[in-house]
Design a protein around this motif. Structure first.
Motif, PDB file in Angstrom:
ATOM      1  N   GLU A 147       0.825  -1.185   0.000  1.00 40.37           N
ATOM      2  CA  GLU A 147       0.000   0.000   0.000  1.00 40.37           C
ATOM      3  C   GLU A 147       0.856   1.230   0.000  1.00 40.37           C
ATOM      4  O   GLU A 147       1.338   1.659   1.035  1.00 40.37           O
ATOM      5  N   ILE A 149       1.691   5.233  -0.166  1.00 41.02           N
ATOM      6  CA  ILE A 149       1.064   6.256   0.660  1.00 41.02           C
ATOM      7  C   ILE A 149      -0.180   6.845  -0.008  1.00 41.02           C
ATOM      8  O   ILE A 149      -1.138   7.179   0.659  1.00 41.02           O
ATOM      9  N   SER A 152      -4.003   5.763   0.815  1.00 42.85           N
ATOM     10  CA  SER A 152      -4.899   6.190   1.880  1.00 42.85           C
ATOM     11  C   SER A 152      -5.866   7.244   1.389  1.00 42.85           C
ATOM     12  O   SER A 152      -6.838   7.542   2.039  1.00 42.85           O
ATOM     13  N   ARG A 159      -7.444   1.595  -6.061  1.00 38.63           N
ATOM     14  CA  ARG A 159      -6.529   0.621  -5.462  1.00 38.63           C
ATOM     15  C   ARG A 159      -6.507  -0.664  -6.273  1.00 38.63           C
ATOM     16  O   ARG A 159      -5.452  -1.241  -6.518  1.00 38.63           O
ATOM     17  N   ARG A 600     -17.678   2.963  -1.991  1.00 43.45           N
ATOM     18  CA  ARG A 600     -16.376   2.412  -1.653  1.00 43.45           C
ATOM     19  C   ARG A 600     -15.455   2.464  -2.870  1.00 43.45           C
ATOM     20  O   ARG A 600     -14.262   2.708  -2.747  1.00 43.45           O
TER      21      ARG A 600
ATOM     22  N   PRO B  29       3.460   1.384   5.195  1.00 45.55           N
ATOM     23  CA  PRO B  29       2.375   2.348   5.066  1.00 45.55           C
ATOM     24  C   PRO B  29       1.941   2.952   6.394  1.00 45.55           C
ATOM     25  O   PRO B  29       0.968   3.666   6.437  1.00 45.55           O
ATOM     26  N   SER B  32       0.996   6.813   6.720  1.00 46.38           N
ATOM     27  CA  SER B  32      -0.257   7.298   6.161  1.00 46.38           C
ATOM     28  C   SER B  32      -1.434   6.790   6.984  1.00 46.38           C
ATOM     29  O   SER B  32      -2.394   7.492   7.215  1.00 46.38           O
ATOM     30  N   HIS B  33      -1.313   5.560   7.442  1.00 42.61           N
ATOM     31  CA  HIS B  33      -2.432   5.010   8.200  1.00 42.61           C
ATOM     32  C   HIS B  33      -2.676   5.791   9.463  1.00 42.61           C
ATOM     33  O   HIS B  33      -3.775   6.165   9.770  1.00 42.61           O
ATOM     34  N   SER B  36      -3.990   9.466   8.759  1.00 47.14           N
ATOM     35  CA  SER B  36      -5.273   9.758   8.149  1.00 47.14           C
ATOM     36  C   SER B  36      -6.431   9.278   8.994  1.00 47.14           C
ATOM     37  O   SER B  36      -7.546   9.734   8.811  1.00 47.14           O
ATOM     38  N   ASP B  37      -6.214   8.364   9.886  1.00 51.31           N
ATOM     39  CA  ASP B  37      -7.381   7.711  10.458  1.00 51.31           C
ATOM     40  C   ASP B  37      -7.422   7.740  11.973  1.00 51.31           C
ATOM     41  O   ASP B  37      -7.768   6.767  12.608  1.00 51.31           O
ATOM     42  N   LYS B  39      -9.485   9.378  13.538  1.00 54.61           N
ATOM     43  CA  LYS B  39     -10.884   9.467  13.954  1.00 54.61           C
ATOM     44  C   LYS B  39     -11.613   8.145  13.809  1.00 54.61           C
ATOM     45  O   LYS B  39     -12.595   7.879  14.482  1.00 54.61           O
ATOM     46  N   TRP B  40     -11.165   7.370  12.904  1.00 59.74           N
ATOM     47  CA  TRP B  40     -11.954   6.232  12.451  1.00 59.74           C
ATOM     48  C   TRP B  40     -11.265   4.960  12.864  1.00 59.74           C
ATOM     49  O   TRP B  40     -10.126   4.712  12.470  1.00 59.74           O
ATOM     50  N   SER B  46      -6.118  -3.067   6.832  1.00 60.11           N
ATOM     51  CA  SER B  46      -5.609  -2.097   5.879  1.00 60.11           C
ATOM     52  C   SER B  46      -6.747  -1.767   4.910  1.00 60.11           C
ATOM     53  O   SER B  46      -7.794  -2.404   4.918  1.00 60.11           O
ATOM     54  N   ARG B  47      -6.489  -0.749   4.074  1.00 60.46           N
ATOM     55  CA  ARG B  47      -7.573  -0.297   3.216  1.00 60.46           C
ATOM     56  C   ARG B  47      -7.981  -1.347   2.190  1.00 60.46           C
ATOM     57  O   ARG B  47      -9.167  -1.519   1.925  1.00 60.46           O
TER      58      ARG B  47
END
Lengths: 749, 546
Positions: A147, A149, A152, A159, A600, B29, B32-33, B36-37, B39-40, B46-47
């Motif tokens: 993944e 950067i 995100s 993706r 999504r 990663p 970035s994880h 960005s997140d 809050k969530w 992972s995404r």
């Protein structure tokens, strides 16, 4: 930084090398390996542009010094950002360069921090770009990362596309996306449809099936007159022909599905299967190729990943899938034909485009919603080409349109049938005898009917006034978009003198789009939304028409850009506005699943919105209300006095959003129009001077009004094409190609 | 025992016991994880993993209105039995023909599911409301399958966390979570396999992590959910005995042996105890093991017996046509005219008895178990486990085609080991998944299954194939590979034949006799591939040094 800086001496030739090489990092596949016919390469395009008005040999040098790349037709949002100078999208920068052949653009787009980009010189920015592009070793290292950067900040579709590309499965992306979309369409079709098991009239499904039944059994002249009470045919002839075809194929398999009269209301699993398959087949034959060509024409200059992501976004467009494959209609044929017309326009084949658009009109009269935009685009192009070529194009267009219409209606016209026959289809296709609006539609009339005035009661017996009022409002509504196209054509119109000079050349020139083309999607949105909001007899499914241009725009935008935000909001609210309909059809599960899947895919998370712009605040408010409404509807039965409470609340939520989308499309139209040819009024005088044949020498207005660097960049991006063209003309007039006329080479200090 | 906490909630995926989690996925990663997140909550996903989860959920939800087999009503009836009857009546009730014939843990599980069901719609759990098919029961039962399948998802995530090659394991995990077998059997046909294979994989995961006691306990629990997993039991027994209860030199470690035995006994007591106390054990066992069925299921599972049965049919035709004097079995001749429904009675070949199938199965298993005994490593265990299930599938009595998952699921874990394993996996998966298509006989549902399987193949098999392809080294291998590829391409022709056959023969007289021909051809063709994959896998396993 320093060491790399010093690696490139401030030598111009070297710098040119850097510039020449940069595009190869990001643009090789689609420049080299594309479909050459529909997408001439950038340089060729410029050559053709100039050869229309200048001597061919003189253009060579200008190409070398200042190539004007072909604009990304859907990326004009960027252009306004460039011209405005302030909105460097800091974190939401697009993943690829704005223009693949422009070094400057990729600098900016790959260098995320706004403050630094303002401080650093161009050469430093180039180094930054080299760093960010990475040396080959680090590229291969990045391959191993699951993944990167960027992930995100992107949707599931991006993706997936990236993953496929990285695993060497690039060629499989388009086929598997199309197959997956067919799979999803088929799965939606497992559910019930409009009017399932509700005799005696059933619903849209039975209407379509009934048309197949009557067209294969009756002669042409009875099609529009047979038993009008039971789903009489009220779509234009192409629908009738398509129904005939489907009916013929179906009765080859099992004639009992389409027996005259006795097959009414037939709902056997096999006949349902056939009907569903017919929608999927027509969609796959017309709409999917239209989307593919859209990807190749309108987004042809962009990276293949972006193209693929756009295709996936469009293939799974939830509103259309739910209506066509769930509710049961053939909208995708009409939309696909319109889209094919747009693609033909973008490739420069106006007559073909006009032909497709007439076919679209001939399939479903609803395509009229687009007519003002398309008509004024074509008219604007006639103006753009000047009196001689313009009027020639106009005549050709008129001839094509008339001929296509005559062909479509041929069976109902004199040689084949009595002249009175034509009246039946025309009166069936345009019914003014129905009410102002049906059910609860999220448009202006229904909205104000609930809140302010009871239109129907007020104008009882005087419906004529209402019809006129709605027509007037609709015209007012689409006027800005149409006027923008005409004005743009006028502003950018070619010099008659140039055209005369190159009369012989002009014929061999490959077709090119007008500069007003980027305005077209916005104009389509303005026009169709205005029809949806203000016109007479609107159905809630009609929201599909404004959603098509909105989704096209969205598909080309990068994440969290303004266009993208509006596009996602418009689509989600569009689907939400059809909730009462879908609920009636028993498609609640499909509604949920499609919203989940599509959001999504595009990377939209309603739970993670931040109120940092108007549209984000609006989205939050709308989503909260929509969630509350759904929860309320699930838990509390509507009060007996107001059985329609929830549909009415739905209308109250959706109409303001649609209204704002309409206003936004007008605003964007003006912005994009400005980026193309200057604002009406402010720029009129200058260009008037030019076109009157008294070109101002220097200083250049673009250089005055815009800071030097950025003006150059904006121009080299092709966002100020009229300026560039004007200066090219100036230089040619002066008889010499002056260096200063063209933007100074990038790093010159 | 702490390892035994069920991973029912996804938060468990971030278990502190697996520190590799952070290293493997978090290192690159992570920035970035975390940025960005905040809050969530991410639940350690992972995404791309969230993508797979949400997309698959969306697709499964779309399948709510799809075709359902009688298994749907079977499970609804079990909800009703467990909800409205006392435990003592569960294995005696015969209100519906679909009596409870799964072990007690599954009955308890149904009891648990019946509690919310009664709240949503009391008619779901009404014992006499046979064939209830309102929207509520469909939505409820379908959602329970999706929700319980999350166990599979969590276990597969944890497989990624500690894997040697994370990116390949990620593909394999995604492929298992999105396996067309689960989609066809669970989400269309209707069963709860995803959830139970989740437990099986959890047990295998525990073996990989070295928690062999937990592995054994989990397998014991699984056996009490569905007894079909007995096919795998020999491999578990040997593996645990050799690697857990014995030292490397071969001495028995009494404490370990006793603790394992006790744990397993406790599991069985919890499961069967109430019924033993009530003296219902014989009744329960007679429900679980009905030895009244035939060699083949209605549609022949693609195993060795399918080939034998087909050979018998061909010989019969041969005998009829040329008048060869063979001692024909009269009841067998009658059986062929009934197509594939009912028991299989051979006409030419001597009939096969359950004992014989059992002996053959055990014989094959013994070969692999000897190898496992000599090299009780995790990889070896995995291969032996697969081969145990495979032998049972190949030679078992009355094997159902759905049992092919017993082969495909553990084999998936081996697939990325080497190209030899992958090719075996490729052949077995293609044949195995194709053999499931006849489960769905409505055109709408079979189209869904076929297209989904194609997509799955394109997005799982292709990338792995690209990564680990090895050129054949000598001429025989080239020929072999060509033959294998021809076999694989042949499935396209087979699908064409199966799809077009009914259309071509629908108007012809005497087509009823040929009605089952597509099924027969499918079964035989898939059986060829599965037998070949079985031989391939056996040879690879026996030759490989562990």
């Amino acid at each position: 930084m320093d060491s790399i800086n010093s690696a490139v001496p401030p030598n111009e030739a070297r710098k040119r090398n850097v510039r020449d090489r940069t595009p190869s990092f990001n643009s090789v596949p689609h420049i080299k390996g594309g479909v050459p016919k529909s997408r001439p390469s950038t340089l060729r395009n410029f050559a053709s542009n100039s050869s229309m008005r200048s001597v061919g040999s003189d253009t060579d040098r200008s190409e070398i010094i200042a190539p004007v790349p072909r604009r990304h037709l859907l990326q004009t949002a960027e252009s306004s950002q460039w011209l405005r100078l302030d909105t460097f999208s800091d974190t939401n920068w697009p993943s690829r360069g704005i223009s693949p052949v422009s070094a400057t653009s990729s600098v900016a787009s790959n260098f995320p921090t706004s403050t630094a980009s303002k401080r650093l010189s161009f050469s430093a920015l180039l180094e930054q770009e080299k760093l960010s592009r990475g040396i080959p070793a680090s590229v291969s290292y990045a391959k191993d990362r699951e993944e990167p950067i960027e992930d995100s900040k992107s949707g599931g579709a991006r993706r997936w596309v990236r993953w496929m590309h990285r695993h060497g499965l690039k060629v499989w992306v388009v086929p598997s996306a199309i197959v997956a979309s067919i799979w999803v369409k088929w799965c939606i079709g497992l559910g019930t449809y409009s009017g399932h098991a509700t005799p005696p009239m059933f619903g849209d499904y039975e209407a379509q099936r009934h048309w197949m039944e009557l067209t294969i059994h009756l002669p042409f002249r009875e099609w529009y007159t047979y038993d009008l009470q039971y789903w009489g045919l009220d779509y234009p002839p192409l629908t009738a022909y398509a129904s005939w075809l489907c009916g013929k194929v179906g009765s080859l398999i099992n004639p009992s599905w389409f027996d005259l009269y006795t097959s009414r209301g037939i709902e056997s699993p096999e006949s349902k299967l056939f009907m569903r398959a017919s929608v999927v087949a027509l969609d796959t034959l017309i709409y999917v190729p239209a989307l593919y060509t859209f990807m190749r024409t309108w987004q042809g200059t962009r990276s293949s990943r972006t193209q693929h992501v756009a295709l996936v976004t469009l293939l799974f467009h939830p509103a259309l899938l739910l209506i066509d494959f769930g509710h049961f209609q053939y909208n995708s044929v009409m939309l696909g034909l319109t889209l094919l017309a747009l693609n033909a326009f973008a490739a420069g084949y106006d007559l073909l485009g006009a032909f497709f658009f007439v076919l679209s009109l001939g399939f479903k009269q609803m395509a009229l919603y687009y007519a003002p935009a398309i008509g004024s685009y074509l008219l604007g192009k006639c103006i753009y080409l000047g009196p001689v070529h313009g009027s020639r194009l106009f005549m050709r267009l008129a001839f094509t349109v008339t001929l296509t219409l005559i062909l479509l209606f041929a069976p109902f016209l004199p040689p084949l049938s009595p002249s009175s026959t034509i009246l039946a289809p025309v009166s069936r296709i345009f019914p003014f005898a129905r009410g102002l609006f049906e059910d609860k539609v999220a448009n202006f009339w229904c909205f104000t009917n609930v809140l302010l005035i009871k239109w129907k009661r007020m104008f009882e017996g005087r419906e004529g006034i209402l019809i006129k009022a709605s027509a007037g409002l609709t015209v007012l509504g689409f006027l800005p978009g149409a006027a923008g196209l005409l004005w743009g054509g006028w502003k950018a119109r070619l010099q008659p003198a140039d055209l005369h000079e190159n009369k012989t050349q002009e014929i061999t020139v490959p077709p090119i789009p007008t500069p007003t083309l980027p305005l077209l999607p916005y104009a389509l949105l303005t026009s169709s939304m205005s029809f949806f909001l203000f016109s007479f007899q609107v159905h809630e499914k009609t929201i599909l028409l404004p959603l098509l241009p909105l989704t096209l725009l969205l598909s080309g935008a990068s994440l969290n850009e303004e266009v993208w935000m509006w596009g996602v909001l418009g689509n989600n609210v569009g689907v939400f506005s059809m909730w009462p309909l879908l609920k009636k059809d028993g498609l609640g599960v499909q509604y949920f699943a499609m919203l989940l899947l599509w959001n999504r895919m595009v990377g939209h998370d309603p739970f993670r919105l931040r109120p940092n712009s108007l549209v984000a605040i609006l989205s939050i408010a709308v989503y909260v209300t929509a969630f509350l409404l759904h929860a309320l509807e699930l838990l509390v039965p509507p009060p007996a006095r107001y059985p329609d409470l929830f549909p009415v609340l739905n209308v109250l939520v959706c109409t303001p959003v649609f209204g704002l989308v309409w206003l936004w499309s007008i605003k964007r139209g003006i912005e994009v129009g400005w980026a193309i040819g200057g604002l009406p009024g402010s720029g009129a005088k200058k260009s008037g001077d030019l076109y009157n044949g008294t070109p101002k020498p220097k200083p250049n207005p673009a250089m005055e009004s815009v800071r030097r660097d950025f003006g150059v960049r904006a121009m080299s991006l092709g966002y100020a094409p009229s300026e560039a063209r004007r200066r090219a003309l100036e230089s040619l007039r002066a008889g010499s190609v002056e260096r200063d006329v063209f933007p100074p080479p990038l790093g010159r200090r | 025992m702490s390892k035994l906490s069920p991973p029912s909630s996804p938060t468990q995926a971030h278990h502190p016991a697996i520190p590799e989690d952070q290293e493997e996925t978090g290192s690159i990663p992570s920035k970035s994880h975390r940025n960005s997140d905040s809050k969530w909550p991410r639940w350690g996903l992972s995404r791309s993993e969230t993508d797979v989860l949400l997309l698959s959920t969306g697709l499964k939800v779309l399948l709510f209105p799809a075709y359902r087999s009688t298994d749907f009503e079977v499970h609804r009836n079990w909800l009703a039995i467990t909800h409205s009857l006392p435990v003592s009546q569960w294995y005696y009730d015969t209100t519906s023909e679909w009596t409870l014939d799964y072990p007690p843990f599954f009955a308890y599980f149904e009891k648990l599911l019946s509690i919310p069901a009664a709240l949503i719609d009391p008619k779901i759990v009404d014992l006499n409301n046979l064939g209830y098919s309102e929207w509520t029961v469909i939505a409820y039962q379908r959602s329970t399958v999706i929700l319980t399948e999350l166990i599979l998802g969590v276990v597969l995530l944890r497989f990624i966390r500690g894997a040697v090659d994370t990116s390949r394991q990620r593909i394999i995990s995604a492929s298992l979570f999105l396996h067309p077998g689960f989609l066809i059997i669970d989400h269309i046909h209707f069963q709860y396999n995803g959830f139970m294979y989740g437990i099986l994989l959890w047990s295998i995961l525990m073996a990989r992590e070295g928690h062999k006691l937990s592995s054994g306990i989990l397998f014991a629990i699984l056996l009490n959910f569905k007894h079909i997993y007995m096919y795998l039991a020999p491999a578990y027994f040997i593996y645990l005995l050799r690697s857990y209860c014995m030292s490397v030199s071969g001495e028995i470690l009494p404490t370990r042996f006793i603790s394992l035995a006790n744990a397993v006994i406790v599991v069985f007591v919890v499961s069967l105890g109430p019924f033993i106390l009530m003296g219902q054990l014989p009744q329960l066992l007679s429900r679980l093991f009905p030895f009244t069925r035939g060699l083949n299921h209605a549609y022949w599972a693609p195993n060795a017996w399918a080939i034998v049965t087909a050979a018998d049919r061909v010989l019969l035709q041969f005998a009829k046509r040329f008048g060869v004097a063979l001692s024909l079995n009269e009841s067998g001749v009658a059986s062929t005219s009934r197509g594939l429904v009912g028991d299989t009675v051979f006409t030419v070949i001597p009939n096969i008895k359950p004992v014989q199938t059992f002996a053959i199965t055990v014989g094959f298993q013994a070969i692999f178990l000897v190898k496992l005994w000599r090299s009780p490593t995790y990889k070896s265990f995995l291969a032996a486990l697969t081969l145990c299930g495979y032998s049972s599938f190949m030679f078992g009595w009355h094997v159902h085609e759905k049992a092919v998952l017993l082969v495909l699921v553990p084999l998936s874990l081996l697939a990325v080991d080497s190209y030899a394993y992958f090719k075996t996996f490729l052949i077995a998966s293609t044949a195995g998944v194709f053999s499931l298509f006849p489960l769905l006989f409505t055109p709408a549902a079979s189209l869904i299954a076929v297209v989904y399987s194609l997509l799955w193949g394109a997005s799982v098999l292709l990338p792995i194939n690209r990564q680990i392809y090895e050129f054949p080294r000598s001429v025989p291998w080239v020929i072999l590979e060509t033959l294998e590829n021809i076999y694989l391409v042949g499935f396209i022709a087979l699908q064409g034949f199966v799809a077009l056959f009914p259309l071509l023969t629908q108007n012809r007289s005497g087509s009823a006799a040929l009605e089952f021909l597509p099924l027969l051809v499918t079964s035989v063709y898939c059986a060829i591939g599965l037998i070949w994959a079985f031989l391939r896998l056996s040879v690879i396993y026996l030759k490989q040094q562990y």
